[in-house]
Design an enzyme around this catalytic site. Structure first.
Site, PDB file in Angstrom:
ATOM      1  N   CYS A  83       5.279  -3.005   9.068  1.00 50.39           N
ATOM      2  CA  CYS A  83       5.659  -2.728   7.680  1.00 50.39           C
ATOM      3  C   CYS A  83       7.173  -2.684   7.519  1.00 50.39           C
ATOM      4  O   CYS A  83       7.675  -2.558   6.402  1.00 50.39           O
ATOM      5  CB  CYS A  83       5.057  -1.408   7.204  1.00 50.39           C
ATOM      6  SG  CYS A  83       3.537  -0.980   8.029  1.00 50.39           S
ATOM      7  N   HIS A 332       2.819  -1.628  -1.992  1.00 55.52           N
ATOM      8  CA  HIS A 332       3.285  -1.778  -0.611  1.00 55.52           C
ATOM      9  C   HIS A 332       2.790  -3.096  -0.019  1.00 55.52           C
ATOM     10  O   HIS A 332       1.875  -3.102   0.801  1.00 55.52           O
ATOM     11  CB  HIS A 332       2.776  -0.570   0.195  1.00 55.52           C
ATOM     12  CG  HIS A 332       3.226  -0.540   1.620  1.00 55.52           C
ATOM     13  ND1 HIS A 332       4.369  -1.159   2.078  1.00 55.52           N
ATOM     14  CD2 HIS A 332       2.656   0.043   2.721  1.00 55.52           C
ATOM     15  CE1 HIS A 332       4.487  -0.947   3.392  1.00 55.52           C
ATOM     16  NE2 HIS A 332       3.465  -0.236   3.793  1.00 55.52           N
TER      17      HIS A 332
END
Ligand code: ZN
Lengths: 387, 132
Positions: A83, A332
């Protein structure tokens, strides 16, 4: 090493983009950033992405996206750090320009998580953890964060309901951001009633699975005004790492990767944590926001949840976080997230944030992008430039 | 996961075999090639006793693919007596009986089945401490 600046920004809305592919999203963000910098060419492209191979059966993104963005022939590679991929790509762009090897570099983060059914996405996201010793135990990425949250509540005697402050702030801010996925406020009551995913983490503690791309153009600071009416100096872009598996950390509640990365960044920028005016935090889960505030030196250990409940994290507070919605409200798209954070910091420094969430007179803004449960952390400090 | 990969990990999955540093005495699980504490490279196999206490836990309601049939299940961080923390499921206990600090011991149980035709994977889990 020369000083570098961000001279152009671009982003796509964060959505479930069923009608658009990975390259479409990346190219849209790149072209927007190039238009913002008034350029038609660049010397290098760094693509942040985590899951294009697993979910889209497409790797080799450097050359592919350069080609479709009209940049065929330039240096181009993909950078992966779970991420944290997008800010890791920015770090490469910054190093390239700082070193003088490259004059204009573009960093783009792109992710398409809705390509496959959600079960596959859950398994794919768990690849940020240790496959042989964490994921194999049936531990999803959510569950890893739940382990942290449970221990935090136990050690610091914090109630689950008090974490609502992070979600409420993120959604309150997201409603003003046209690029955000969830543009509606939520209440503490809705938070308390949300469906449990991995106890104590519920649906409203978690950031949504989504698609998006964000990009920036990086150039030498002494030439920045040739590109942009409002360039922003990259005061620091520093990487720190920690163990990938949570169980290998002596104190899992202290994110050493965050501490290392933030400390290096403050040192490089020559500032103290108190000088940060806006902090785009990696709030993939509420607990990550709390732990990041603490390990970044912005709250004492065990006090971040109280800080949030005292209103200090809102745009009017002492340390505004998630000013455009954060990972929770904006969304996200994992390998793109770090550059959304940077784009949002640039908007804040330029004074171009939506009025309701614009923090007045920001001199320094900090974006912090985290890979996994804190194993790779990239802290970027941006500074307003005046002519 | 493929068969050779699981076979390769059998000493870890079935008997918690890690390593011990011959220089500083630090024990590690999973096994390592470099001691994280002293950076020494002379390590020998070490089998953990498999007893410890719960450091933290979560009850999983939305499981990854392959684990859906087992929900709700408990995954915990377990502090072993030898001073190492491992991640594992708790078994032989209902989710509402779990608490931080409770003593547990290692057992070998089924981790998952890869569909009707695939492998059945076994490995360590922890249950409430029975052995005195
Ligand atoms: Zn050692």
């Amino acid at each position: 090493m020369r000083d570098v600046a961000i001279v152009g920004i671009g982003q796509t809305p964060v959505r479930e983009h069923w009608d658009r592919g990975l390259r479409d999203l990346a190219v849209e963000a790149i072209l927007a950033a190039m238009d913002d910098a008034h350029i038609r060419r660049a010397d290098a492209l760094f693509v942040g992405n985590m899951l294009s191979g697993t979910l889209g059966f497409q790797e080799h993104l450097g050359a592919l996206i350069a080609e479709y963005a009209g940049l065929e022939g330039i240096e181009a590679v993909k950078v992966e750090a779970a991420c944290g991929s997008a800010a890791a790509a920015l770090r490469q762009a910054v190093l390239a320009v700082q070193s003088g090897q490259v004059d204009v570099a573009i960093a783009v983060g792109v992710e398409k998580l809705t390509e496959l059914a959600s079960k596959c996405t859950t398994n794919a996201l768990a690849m940020a953890a240790d496959a042989d010793y964490e994921a194999v135990m049936g531990l999803s990425f959510v569950a890893i964060n739940a382990l942290l949250m449970r221990r935090y509540m136990y050690e610091y005697r914090v109630n689950k309901e008090d974490f609502a402050a992070f979600t409420v702030n993120a959604h309150a801010n997201a409603q003003h951001n046209p690029f955000a996925m969830f543009r509606m406020p939520i209440t503490r009551e809705q938070y308390a009633a949300a469906k449990m995913i991995a106890d104590p983490i519920n649906l409203l503690d978690s950031s949504p699975v989504s698609d998006g791309a964000a990009a920036v153009v990086v150039a030498a600071a002494d030439k920045a005004w040739e590109f942009s009416e409002a360039p922003v100096r990259v005061a620091a872009c520093e990487v720190g790492t920690d163990t990938v598996a949570l169980d290998n950390r002596e104190n899992p509640l202290w994110l050493k990767g965050v501490e290392r990365s933030a400390r290096r960044a403050y040192q490089k920028a020559g500032i103290s944590p108190q000088e940060i005016g806006v902090y785009e935090v990696h709030d993939a889960f509420s607990i990550m926001a709390a732990l990041s505030l603490e390990a970044s030196g912005l709250a004492e250990p065990g006090t971040a949840v109280r800080l949030a409940n005292e209103g200090e994290i809102t745009p009017q507070g002492r340390i505004p976080i998630a000013t455009m919605g954060g990972l929770k409200g904006r969304g996200h798209p994992v390998g793109a997230t770090g550059l959304y954070q940077v784009v949002e910091c640039v908007l804040q420094l330029r004074g171009q944030a939506p009025a309701a969430v614009q923090v007045p007179d920001v001199q320094y803004a900090m974006a912090q992008n985290i890979g996994g449960s804190g194993a790779t952390v990239i802290t970027t400090i941006l500074e307003r430039l005046t002519k | 996961m493929d068969i050779p990969r699981n076979w390769r990990l059998r000493d870890q999955r079935y008997r918690l075999q890690g390593t011990k540093c011959t220089s500083c005495g630090e024990r590690h699980f999973p096994p390592r090639q470099v001691c994280p504490r002293c950076k020494g490279r002379a390590l020998e196999p070490y089998v953990f006793k498999g007893r410890g206490t719960v450091y933290s836990y979560t009850v999983v309601y939305q499981a990854p693919e392959g684990y859906e049939d087992y929900v709700p299940y408990v995954v915990a961080l377990v502090d072993l007596e030898e001073g190492v923390r491992v991640t594992a499921q708790l078994t032989d206990i209902s989710p509402d009986e779990v608490s931080i600090g409770m003593p547990v011991e290692m057992v070998v149980r089924k981790l998952y089945e890869e569909g009707d035709q695939g492998i059945i994977l076994y490995g360590y889990k922890f249950r409430p401490l029975l052995t005195p």
